[in-house]
Design a protein around this motif. Structure first.
Motif, PDB file in Angstrom:
ATOM      1  N   THR A  31      63.713  59.806   2.776  1.00 27.55           N
ATOM      2  CA  THR A  31      64.537  60.115   1.801  1.00 27.55           C
ATOM      3  C   THR A  31      65.567  61.299   2.307  1.00 27.55           C
ATOM      4  OG1 THR A  31      63.018  59.413  -0.016  1.00 27.55           O
ATOM      5  CG2 THR A  31      65.009  60.835  -0.594  1.00 27.55           C
ATOM      6  N   GLU A  32      64.717  62.300   2.876  1.00 27.33           N
ATOM      7  CA  GLU A  32      65.500  63.201   3.535  1.00 27.33           C
ATOM      8  C   GLU A  32      66.564  62.826   4.535  1.00 27.33           C
ATOM      9  OE1 GLU A  32      62.671  67.387   2.817  1.00 27.33           O
ATOM     10  OE2 GLU A  32      61.922  65.625   4.108  1.00 27.33           O
ATOM     11  N   GLY A  35      68.720  59.644   2.719  1.00 28.51           N
ATOM     12  CA  GLY A  35      69.462  59.964   1.518  1.00 28.51           C
ATOM     13  C   GLY A  35      70.889  60.550   1.309  1.00 28.51           C
ATOM     14  N   GLN A  38      70.929  64.815  -0.270  1.00 26.01           N
ATOM     15  CA  GLN A  38      70.162  65.611  -0.081  1.00 26.01           C
ATOM     16  C   GLN A  38      70.281  66.925   0.409  1.00 26.01           C
ATOM     17  OE1 GLN A  38      66.660  64.129  -0.452  1.00 26.01           O
ATOM     18  NE2 GLN A  38      67.921  62.544  -1.484  1.00 26.01           N
ATOM     19  N   TYR A  39      71.558  67.331   1.009  1.00 22.83           N
ATOM     20  CA  TYR A  39      71.689  68.429   1.451  1.00 22.83           C
ATOM     21  C   TYR A  39      73.182  68.952   1.272  1.00 22.83           C
ATOM     22  CZ  TYR A  39      67.290  67.908   4.067  1.00 22.83           C
ATOM     23  OH  TYR A  39      66.316  67.719   4.150  1.00 22.83           O
ATOM     24  N   VAL A  46      74.671  61.878   5.942  1.00 23.42           N
ATOM     25  CA  VAL A  46      73.336  62.194   5.666  1.00 23.42           C
ATOM     26  C   VAL A  46      72.769  62.651   6.861  1.00 23.42           C
ATOM     27  CG1 VAL A  46      73.295  59.979   3.793  1.00 23.42           C
ATOM     28  CG2 VAL A  46      73.211  59.671   6.711  1.00 23.42           C
TER      29      VAL A  46
END
Length: 75
Positions: A31-32, A35, A38-39, A46
């Protein structure tokens, strides 16, 4: 940085750095890594984009220089 080193030394350095990258990636969840949003500092990108830009894509950027270095070492 590695122009004076032997091919064996360069390959060993590459293997070490590659192992470090893989070890770090293995600590990140899918996911990190894949996804979106995420940030915040990545904007529309991504995390995997940064990984690719600094590994696979980066290697391609230096292919000609590496080939020239290798050919110079053979002579």
């Amino acid at each position: 940085k590695y122009w004076a080193d032997s091919l064996t030394e360069v390959q060993a350095a590459f293997e070490r750095s590659f192992a470090e990258v893989i070890a770090l990636i293995n600590t990140i969840s899918e996911t990190e890594l894949f996804g979106k949003h995420q940030y915040a500092w990545l904007g529309d990108f991504v995390l995997v984009d940064l990984v690719l830009n600094n590994t696979v894509d980066h290697y391609g950027e230096h292919f000609k220089a590496i080939l020239a270095w290798k050919n110079a070492k053979v002579r």
